[in-house]
Design a protein around this motif. Structure first.
Motif, PDB file in Angstrom:
ATOM      1  N   LYS A  63     -28.768  -0.190  -8.575  1.00 51.02           N
ATOM      2  CA  LYS A  63     -28.416  -1.548  -8.947  1.00 51.02           C
ATOM      3  C   LYS A  63     -27.522  -1.526 -10.193  1.00 51.02           C
ATOM      4  CE  LYS A  63     -30.404  -6.042 -10.158  1.00 51.02           C
ATOM      5  NZ  LYS A  63     -31.652  -6.818 -10.347  1.00 51.02           N
ATOM      6  N   GLY A  64     -26.448  -2.295 -10.146  1.00 45.15           N
ATOM      7  CA  GLY A  64     -25.502  -2.349 -11.252  1.00 45.15           C
ATOM      8  C   GLY A  64     -24.379  -1.330 -11.148  1.00 45.15           C
ATOM      9  N   GLU A  65     -24.481  -0.393 -10.223  1.00 45.14           N
ATOM     10  CA  GLU A  65     -23.426   0.613 -10.058  1.00 45.14           C
ATOM     11  C   GLU A  65     -22.143  -0.058  -9.587  1.00 45.14           C
ATOM     12  OE1 GLU A  65     -22.651   4.726  -7.493  1.00 45.14           O
ATOM     13  OE2 GLU A  65     -24.695   3.958  -7.770  1.00 45.14           O
ATOM     14  N   LYS A  66     -21.032   0.302 -10.225  1.00 44.47           N
ATOM     15  CA  LYS A  66     -19.752  -0.320  -9.913  1.00 44.47           C
ATOM     16  C   LYS A  66     -18.866   0.664  -9.137  1.00 44.47           C
ATOM     17  CE  LYS A  66     -19.735  -3.338 -14.014  1.00 44.47           C
ATOM     18  NZ  LYS A  66     -20.654  -4.240 -13.343  1.00 44.47           N
ATOM     19  N   MET A  67     -18.049   0.106  -8.254  1.00 38.24           N
ATOM     20  CA  MET A  67     -17.139   0.910  -7.446  1.00 38.24           C
ATOM     21  C   MET A  67     -15.790   0.217  -7.394  1.00 38.24           C
ATOM     22  SD  MET A  67     -19.706   1.828  -4.307  1.00 38.24           S
ATOM     23  CE  MET A  67     -21.429   2.217  -4.665  1.00 38.24           C
ATOM     24  N   ARG A  68     -14.735   0.996  -7.607  1.00 38.73           N
ATOM     25  CA  ARG A  68     -13.386   0.438  -7.562  1.00 38.73           C
ATOM     26  C   ARG A  68     -12.479   1.333  -6.737  1.00 38.73           C
ATOM     27  NH1 ARG A  68      -8.262   0.174  -9.704  1.00 38.73           N
ATOM     28  NH2 ARG A  68      -7.517  -1.976 -10.007  1.00 38.73           N
ATOM     29  N   GLN A  69     -11.718   0.724  -5.862  1.00 40.47           N
ATOM     30  CA  GLN A  69     -10.716   1.442  -5.073  1.00 40.47           C
ATOM     31  C   GLN A  69      -9.448   0.597  -4.991  1.00 40.47           C
ATOM     32  OE1 GLN A  69     -12.115   2.599  -1.195  1.00 40.47           O
ATOM     33  NE2 GLN A  69     -13.707   3.955  -2.000  1.00 40.47           N
ATOM     34  N   LYS A  70      -8.341   1.292  -4.769  1.00 34.33           N
ATOM     35  CA  LYS A  70      -7.070   0.602  -4.605  1.00 34.33           C
ATOM     36  C   LYS A  70      -6.164   1.426  -3.713  1.00 34.33           C
ATOM     37  CE  LYS A  70      -3.185  -1.393  -7.218  1.00 34.33           C
ATOM     38  NZ  LYS A  70      -2.586  -1.604  -8.559  1.00 34.33           N
ATOM     39  N   LEU A  71      -5.389   0.736  -2.907  1.00 33.69           N
ATOM     40  CA  LEU A  71      -4.349   1.418  -2.141  1.00 33.69           C
ATOM     41  C   LEU A  71      -3.050   0.644  -2.292  1.00 33.69           C
ATOM     42  CD1 LEU A  71      -3.630  -0.136   0.798  1.00 33.69           C
ATOM     43  CD2 LEU A  71      -5.890   0.725   1.354  1.00 33.69           C
ATOM     44  N   THR A  72      -1.949   1.371  -2.256  1.00 30.99           N
ATOM     45  CA  THR A  72      -0.616   0.772  -2.352  1.00 30.99           C
ATOM     46  C   THR A  72       0.230   1.276  -1.197  1.00 30.99           C
ATOM     47  OG1 THR A  72       0.125   2.538  -3.846  1.00 30.99           O
ATOM     48  CG2 THR A  72      -0.697   0.509  -4.843  1.00 30.99           C
ATOM     49  N   LEU A  73       1.081   0.410  -0.705  1.00 29.12           N
ATOM     50  CA  LEU A  73       1.915   0.693   0.456  1.00 29.12           C
ATOM     51  C   LEU A  73       3.334   0.248   0.155  1.00 29.12           C
ATOM     52  CD1 LEU A  73       1.975   1.462   3.566  1.00 29.12           C
ATOM     53  CD2 LEU A  73       1.559  -0.965   4.000  1.00 29.12           C
ATOM     54  N   GLN A  74       4.289   1.110   0.494  1.00 26.31           N
ATOM     55  CA  GLN A  74       5.685   0.746   0.271  1.00 26.31           C
ATOM     56  C   GLN A  74       6.576   1.437   1.288  1.00 26.31           C
ATOM     57  OE1 GLN A  74       5.889   1.984  -3.821  1.00 26.31           O
ATOM     58  NE2 GLN A  74       6.791   3.966  -3.316  1.00 26.31           N
ATOM     59  N   VAL A  75       7.750   0.858   1.501  1.00 24.09           N
ATOM     60  CA  VAL A  75       8.732   1.415   2.420  1.00 24.09           C
ATOM     61  C   VAL A  75       9.977   1.764   1.631  1.00 24.09           C
ATOM     62  CG1 VAL A  75       9.587  -0.879   3.051  1.00 24.09           C
ATOM     63  CG2 VAL A  75      10.022   1.055   4.567  1.00 24.09           C
ATOM     64  N   GLN A  76      10.589   2.893   1.964  1.00 29.07           N
ATOM     65  CA  GLN A  76      11.753   3.356   1.214  1.00 29.07           C
ATOM     66  C   GLN A  76      13.032   3.354   2.030  1.00 29.07           C
ATOM     67  OE1 GLN A  76      10.676   7.227  -0.434  1.00 29.07           O
ATOM     68  NE2 GLN A  76       9.990   6.239  -2.310  1.00 29.07           N
ATOM     69  N   SER A  77      13.013   2.621   3.146  1.00 30.38           N
ATOM     70  CA  SER A  77      14.198   2.602   4.003  1.00 30.38           C
ATOM     71  C   SER A  77      14.556   1.173   4.365  1.00 30.38           C
ATOM     72  CB  SER A  77      13.941   3.422   5.276  1.00 30.38           C
ATOM     73  OG  SER A  77      13.615   4.750   4.940  1.00 30.38           O
ATOM     74  N   ASP A  78      15.658   1.020   5.075  1.00 31.80           N
ATOM     75  CA  ASP A  78      16.133  -0.293   5.474  1.00 31.80           C
ATOM     76  C   ASP A  78      15.348  -0.769   6.684  1.00 31.80           C
ATOM     77  OD1 ASP A  78      17.476  -2.578   6.033  1.00 31.80           O
ATOM     78  OD2 ASP A  78      19.321  -1.603   6.694  1.00 31.80           O
ATOM     79  N   ALA A  79      14.360  -1.610   6.445  1.00 32.33           N
ATOM     80  CA  ALA A  79      13.521  -2.092   7.539  1.00 32.33           C
ATOM     81  C   ALA A  79      14.254  -3.078   8.441  1.00 32.33           C
ATOM     82  CB  ALA A  79      12.259  -2.763   6.977  1.00 32.33           C
ATOM     83  N   LEU A  80      15.333  -3.690   7.944  1.00 30.09           N
ATOM     84  CA  LEU A  80      16.010  -4.693   8.754  1.00 30.09           C
ATOM     85  C   LEU A  80      16.612  -4.098  10.014  1.00 30.09           C
ATOM     86  CD1 LEU A  80      17.797  -6.725   5.935  1.00 30.09           C
ATOM     87  CD2 LEU A  80      15.625  -7.230   7.082  1.00 30.09           C
ATOM     88  N   ALA A  81      16.819  -2.788  10.017  1.00 31.83           N
ATOM     89  CA  ALA A  81      17.394  -2.147  11.197  1.00 31.83           C
ATOM     90  C   ALA A  81      16.457  -2.189  12.384  1.00 31.83           C
ATOM     91  CB  ALA A  81      17.751  -0.693  10.871  1.00 31.83           C
ATOM     92  N   THR A  82      15.197  -2.538  12.195  1.00 27.72           N
ATOM     93  CA  THR A  82      14.226  -2.529  13.283  1.00 27.72           C
ATOM     94  C   THR A  82      14.047  -3.910  13.912  1.00 27.72           C
ATOM     95  OG1 THR A  82      12.346  -3.048  11.861  1.00 27.72           O
ATOM     96  CG2 THR A  82      12.957  -0.735  12.072  1.00 27.72           C
TER      97      THR A  82
END
Length: 542
Positions: A213-232
């Motif tokens: 009880k009281g134990e804390k947990m934190r997570q995070k994820l990040t997502l990104q694209v490095q190309s021209d997505a409009l071509a799809t």
């Protein structure tokens, strides 16, 4: 009446955009994260799993949704309670116009309990990932070149994951990073889920884990694209295409249960399936009762027999000797192991074939395909392989049930790779997990709905070219038929029987989450199609 004949509507969704990204938010989850027409991630969601791997349900206590033209911000608080499990977390889903997405979880245990897993999960779609290269970033910063599995991987294809980089389509380069724990990836097609799942904590760490009880947990994820997505953003031709490939129509059966009486409405069946555990003192009585029912209903009996050792053969052979012409097939299971050991299987096959040379003898598991995939046959002494699936091992919502249909065909292809030339029997197919700590959890209120009729019709398609399929029970809360009256599935089952199909004609849907088709052909070259429209919740016959 709700969606597709169920008692509930589909959960509402909120569409969002973050630069080139599009997707929808649904009750604490992000679904269908896409770049143009390319689905990159199927879902991002939190999961709290108890010591029995049951998922604790989420009660959303508060929720704030801000949607802009090119960005979004979603914040909510959820509490999870399941017996001793009591956990609360705050979530922030954020996406900006530059194409950066993030999901964070800040949670706290509100009591002492045990857990197998708490954290964020990511589902990767099979269609845009299978066979594609991926670079796995490990906690020490090193990169490992790997590949999303094409055939179903028995074990985790990626471990020690802190990040991933891959190209789901030409011109797109995606990066996904994880914080707060070490992640790994499993091939969920082992359980008929149509996805790879990246999750924490690694299964190599002993579980369950005590949470204070009281134990804390934190997570995070990040997502990104490095190309021209409009071509799809090119238009995609939509529809269902009829292919040239045909498969023999399977023998269809259902599980025997003692609720079948003389007043139970008829079903056109090739066989009744019976599981025999020879350590049970009444196994011979069960065999006699099931055989009597099968004879009354003009059906054969399919047997799955759990053996401990060679010593079990004698009473089994004695019981089967006068019944051989009534047995469609006999599958050997192990009473102690996931699948029979090679020595036991070879002895059983030799002994049974000596007495019943015409009877197909199989090797199988009473569990999921996972067990068969992780314990592949080490002998050729069998005529067929057998396993038992259900569509709700990891998720229970209607959208997930629909999404996971296509994984059935991947299981067939994987079995063909390690048991070439052997027939495949899928026995039994159930809607919920059969072995459940709470028997009530084995009952699904959608069992007799039009939705499950649609799911069953498409399972016949996706399990092709399996030789034998056994669906549900004959009658009852887990049956094709309800305890009184009929059901949509029973009605379609009868139409199929009257049509007398010989082949399944394969079809391909450009978007199987919207429309799909089971197409049958009989000996007169006539065709019968069951078109399932998931958008309108209809089945059209053509």
């Amino acid at each position: 009446m709700g969606y597709f004949g169920t008692n509930e509507a589909l959960p509402a969704t909120t569409a969002f955009r973050a630069g080139p990204w599009t997707g929808v938010y649904e009750a604490g989850k992000l679904r269908y994260l896409s770049l143009g027409n390319v689905e990159v991630l199927r879902m991002i969601y939190p999961a709290i799993r108890d010591p029995h791997w049951r998922t604790a349900p989420a009660e959303i206590l508060s929720e704030k949704i801000q949607i802009e033209a090119q960005s979004f911000l979603i914040e909510y608080t959820a509490r999870y309670q399941l017996e001793a499990v009591d956990f609360q977390a705050e979530y922030v889903f954020r996406g900006d116009a530059e194409g950066h997405l993030s999901v964070s979880m800040d949670g706290e245990a509100l009591g002492n309990f045990q857990r197998n897993r708490i954290g964020l999960c990511v589902l990767h779609p099979i269609d845009t990932c299978a066979g594609k290269p991926v670079s796995i970033i490990h906690p020490d910063g090193s990169h490992e070149a790997s590949t999303f599995p094409d055939l179903i991987s028995p074990h985790q294809p990626f471990i020690g994951v802190q990040g991933m980089e891959w190209s789901p389509a030409p011109g797109l380069h995606v990066q996904l990073f994880f914080e707060g724990d070490i992640f790994e990836t499993e091939d969920q097609r082992n359980w008929t889920d149509s996805s790879y799942k990246t999750y924490s904590t690694p299964l190599s760490i002993p579980f369950p884990v005590k949470v204070q009880k009281g134990e804390k947990m934190r997570q995070k994820l990040t997502l990104q694209v490095q190309s021209d997505a409009l071509a799809t953003d090119e238009p995609v031709q939509m529809g269902v295409k009829v292919l040239e490939q045909t498969y023999a129509f399977p023998k269809l059966g259902t599980d025997w249960n003692p609720n079948i009486t003389a007043n139970t409405p008829a079903l056109s069946l090739d066989f009744l399936n019976l599981l025999l555990k020879l350590e049970e003192p009444n196994w011979a009585e069960k065999l006699a009762a099931a055989l009597q029912t099968a004879q009354q209903r003009n059906a054969k009996l399919g047997l799955s027999v759990a053996l401990h050792s060679i010593a079990d053969f004698s009473p089994l052979i004695q019981a089967l000797a006068p019944l051989a012409d009534q047995i469609l097939q006999l599958c050997i299971l192990s009473a102690t192991d996931p699948v029979p050991a090679a020595a036991l299987m070879e002895a059983a096959y030799k002994e049974l074939k000596g007495h019943f040379p015409q009877m197909p003898i199989g090797l199988g598991t009473d569990g999921y395909f996972t067990q068969l995939n992780r314990n592949r046959p080490q002998t050729a002494a069998f005529d067929f392989v057998q396993f038992s699936p259900n569509p709700q091992v990891h998720a229970f919502d209607t959208r997930s049930i629909i999404e996971n249909l296509s994984a059935q065909r991947d299981i067939v292809c994987t079995i063909q790779s390690f048991a070439p030339g052997k027939a495949i029997h899928v026995v039994p197919i159930t809607l919920r997990t059969r072995y459940n700590p709470n028997p009530a959890d084995a009952i699904d209120h959608r069992q007799h709905s039009l939705l499950i009729a649609a799911w069953t019709l498409l399972s016949i398609k996706y399990f092709a070219p399996c030789a034998v399929l056994s669906f549900f029970e004959w009658v009852g809360k887990k049956g094709i038929l309800p305890e009184e009256g009929t059901s949509p599935l029973a009605d379609y089952w009868q139409q199929i029987a009257e049509f007398q199909p010989v082949y399944i004609v394969d079809t391909h849907s450009s978007d199987p989450l919207k429309k799909d088709l089971l197409l049958l052909e009989n000996g007169r070259k006539e065709r019968l199609g069951f078109e399932v429209d998931f958008e309108t919740g209809e089945i059209r016959i053509n």
